[in-house]
Structure formats: C-alpha cells, structure tokens
Design an enzyme around this catalytic site. Structure first.
Site, short mmCIF file in Angstrom:
data_model
loop_
_atom_site.label_atom_id
_atom_site.label_comp_id
_atom_site.label_asym_id
_atom_site.label_seq_id
_atom_site.Cartn_x
_atom_site.Cartn_y
_atom_site.Cartn_z
N GLY A 136 -3.00 -3.85 9.06
CA GLY A 136 -2.29 -4.35 10.24
C GLY A 136 -1.53 -5.65 10.01
O GLY A 136 -1.26 -6.38 10.96
N MET A 164 -12.41 4.09 -0.95
CA MET A 164 -13.10 4.35 0.32
C MET A 164 -13.79 5.69 0.16
O MET A 164 -13.41 6.70 0.76
CB MET A 164 -12.07 4.37 1.47
N HIS A 190 -1.22 -1.31 -4.24
CA HIS A 190 -2.51 -1.01 -3.62
C HIS A 190 -2.58 0.50 -3.39
O HIS A 190 -1.73 1.09 -2.71
CB HIS A 190 -2.60 -1.78 -2.30
N SER A 212 0.86 -1.19 0.00
CA SER A 212 0.00 0.00 0.00
C SER A 212 0.89 1.23 0.00
O SER A 212 1.66 1.44 0.94
CB SER A 212 -0.89 0.01 1.25
N ASP A 230 -6.60 -6.62 4.18
CA ASP A 230 -5.99 -5.29 4.26
C ASP A 230 -6.07 -4.72 5.67
O ASP A 230 -7.16 -4.51 6.18
CB ASP A 230 -6.75 -4.39 3.26
N MET A 242 -9.35 7.88 -0.52
CA MET A 242 -10.25 8.25 0.59
C MET A 242 -10.82 9.65 0.36
O MET A 242 -10.10 10.55 -0.07
CB MET A 242 -9.48 8.23 1.91
N MET A 251 -11.46 -6.14 5.20
CA MET A 251 -10.72 -5.18 6.02
C MET A 251 -10.44 -5.78 7.40
O MET A 251 -11.36 -6.25 8.07
CB MET A 251 -11.51 -3.88 6.18
N HIS A 286 -8.41 0.88 -4.08
CA HIS A 286 -9.34 0.60 -2.99
C HIS A 286 -10.12 1.89 -2.73
O HIS A 286 -9.58 2.83 -2.16
CB HIS A 286 -8.52 0.16 -1.76
N ASP A 309 -4.88 3.54 -1.95
CA ASP A 309 -6.02 3.83 -1.07
C ASP A 309 -6.60 5.20 -1.39
O ASP A 309 -5.95 6.22 -1.16
CB ASP A 309 -5.55 3.78 0.39
N PHE A 343 -6.73 4.81 7.85
CA PHE A 343 -5.32 5.12 8.18
C PHE A 343 -4.44 3.90 8.08
O PHE A 343 -4.90 2.78 8.33
CB PHE A 343 -5.23 5.68 9.61
N GLY A 344 -3.19 4.13 7.71
CA GLY A 344 -2.20 3.05 7.75
C GLY A 344 -1.69 2.91 9.18
O GLY A 344 -1.97 3.74 10.05
N GLY A 345 -0.97 1.83 9.43
CA GLY A 345 -0.29 1.67 10.71
C GLY A 345 -1.16 1.28 11.88
O GLY A 345 -0.75 1.41 13.03
C1 DX5 Z 1 -6.46 1.48 5.50
C2 DX5 Z 1 -5.99 1.13 4.13
C3 DX5 Z 1 -4.85 0.21 4.08
C4 DX5 Z 1 -3.59 0.70 4.73
C5 DX5 Z 1 -2.83 -0.51 5.19
O1 DX5 Z 1 -7.60 2.23 5.39
O2 DX5 Z 1 -7.05 0.53 3.38
O3 DX5 Z 1 -4.58 -0.21 2.74
O4 DX5 Z 1 -2.78 1.47 3.90
O5 DX5 Z 1 -1.76 -0.08 5.95
P1 DX5 Z 1 -1.10 -1.00 7.07
O6 DX5 Z 1 -0.55 -2.21 6.39
O7 DX5 Z 1 -0.07 -0.11 7.65
O8 DX5 Z 1 -2.20 -1.36 8.06
ZN ZN Z 2 -6.53 -0.38 1.41
#
Ligand code: DX5
Ligand code: ZN
Length: 220
Positions: free
Chosen positions: A176, A67, A32, A7, A174, A36, A136, A65, A34, A142-144
């Site tokens: 964590g 969102m 990937h 991602s 997708d 948003m 999901m 993806h 994202d 958010f990532g992380g």
């Molecule tokens: C979250 C995204 C993910 C995100 C994954 O809303 O859809 O694709 O970037 O990031 P990690 O792998 O850090 O959870």
């Molecule tokens: Zn995603």
C-alpha cells in the site's frame, strides 16, 4: 539511503522482461518477487522457474518474499534459482534461527517477514541474525491494497528496537505504499520500500520509480 524495490506482482507477466527493464531504467535497487502458495496466503503466484527466468534477464538483485508454508524446505532452491535476498514469515517458520542461518550460509541476505497483526516481540530474538525485517503494511496475498495506518507506529517501534540494540538489521516495508505516504514511511525509518501498483499501475513505470524516490526524499 532509500531503496525502491518494485514488486512485479502488478507487472504484465506476458511482458515481464520489458517491465523489468523499465524499472531498472527508473533506478530500482532490486526486484521484489512475491511467491505465494495458496495455503499461507489465499493466492497463488509464481515460483522457482519464474525466478530463474528473471535472473537470466536482469542484473538487479532478486528479493524473494516467500509467503509459503514450510519455507525452510525451499530457501536453498530459491537461492540456486537466482535470489539474492530471501524472506520467510515468522508466522510460518518456527525455526527462524536455522532457516535464516541457512540463507546466509548459502550467500544470500536473510529476511524475516512479519504480518500486520503479529507483535514485534515475535521477531525480537531473531533480529541479530536477520539481515533485514520485511514489515508488512497490508495483509499479504494481493497487490493494490490500502496501507494499514498503524504500520507507521509499528515501523517506528521496530526502528527503535534495532537502533537500541545497535544492530545493522535493515527494514523493508511492503504493502500500500504510494507517492502520498512514502515520505512518512521513509521518515519512520524504512530503508527498502516495496511498491507494486504505485509503479506498475502507472503509465510509465520508470518515471513512477523516480517519482517515488523523489517523494521519499522529501522528508530529509
Ligand atoms: C502483498 C505483496 C506485496 C504487493 C505489494 O502480499 O507482498 O509485495 O505486491 O503491492 P502494492 O504496492 O500494490 O501494495
Ligand atoms: Zn511482497
């Protein structure tokens, strides 16, 4: 076969071409992206111009993806911009049959994305016309974030649902995912595994992709 989908949300956007080149070297299967909108999820990221720019710099398939609210209004434009896979959320798309069919007719792979608290029954009828399900394992935005452990059981149930119906629908997961939990996730039946911070949070993203794939194959 396990495919790793980095991602780019956790990449350095000022050096995006280099960041993409690194994961390509590491053996990533797709990118990937994202998207948003600040409404469906509480964050705003990138849109059509960025997908177009990425398409110019890579041969890897682009997995968008979405969102966003009313994704049906935008799927064709994302495909025209260069997306090869497009997923829309069941929570924001009441006309899944129409939108997934539209994605496929335009030549891309159609995915239905589902949030952690949404029951699988909500996508059951859509499985025959989805190329993949994007499960999901964090709340999108958010990532992380930390992997929600109950996702593992949900993933197993989804795998069973698809297999019992003898469908070819693939499962992408997708949120964590890291070196510690990826083997359990692969074992539970995921085929495409998204990882953001576990790749771009590492010193060497190419090596991080390899390490994730190696860790995923440990369960076999
Ligand atoms: C979250 C995204 C993910 C995100 C994954 O809303 O859809 O694709 O970037 O990031 P990690 O792998 O850090 O959870
Ligand atoms: Zn995603």
């Amino acid at each position: 076969m396990i495919e790793i989908a980095p991602s780019i949300l956790s990449a350095d956007f000022a050096r995006l071409a280099e960041e993409i080149e690194a994961v390509t070297r590491g053996g990533a299967s797709m990118l990937h992206v994202d998207v948003m909108d600040g409404h469906f999820v509480p964050n705003i990221t990138v849109g059509l111009p960025v997908v177009k720019a990425i398409a110019r710099t890579t041969k890897l398939p682009i997995d968008t993806h979405l969102m966003i609210e009313e994704p049906g209004l935008y799927v064709e434009r994302f495909i025209d911009a260069g997306a090869s896979l497009v997923s829309v959320h069941v929570e924001t798309e009441p006309h899944l049959h129409r939108t997934l069919t539209c994605i496929k007719e335009r030549g891309a792979q159609a995915g239905v994305a589902i949030n952690p608290a949404t029951p699988l029954v909500e996508i059951e009828e859509a499985l025959p016309y989805a190329d993949f399900v994007l499960l999901m394992s964090v709340n999108p935005g958010f990532g992380g974030q930390k992997f929600i452990e109950t996702s593992l059981d949900k993933l197993r149930r989804l795998r069973r649902m698809i297999d019992e119906r003898r469908l070819k629908t693939r499962i992408e997961i997708d949120g964590g995912i890291d070196r510690e939990n990826i083997a359990r996730i692969a074992e539970a039946g995921a085929e495409i595994i998204v990882a953001g911070s576990a790749i771009y949070g590492e010193e060497d993203p190419a090596e991080a992709v390899r390490a994730l794939r190696d860790a995923a194959l440990q369960w076999t």
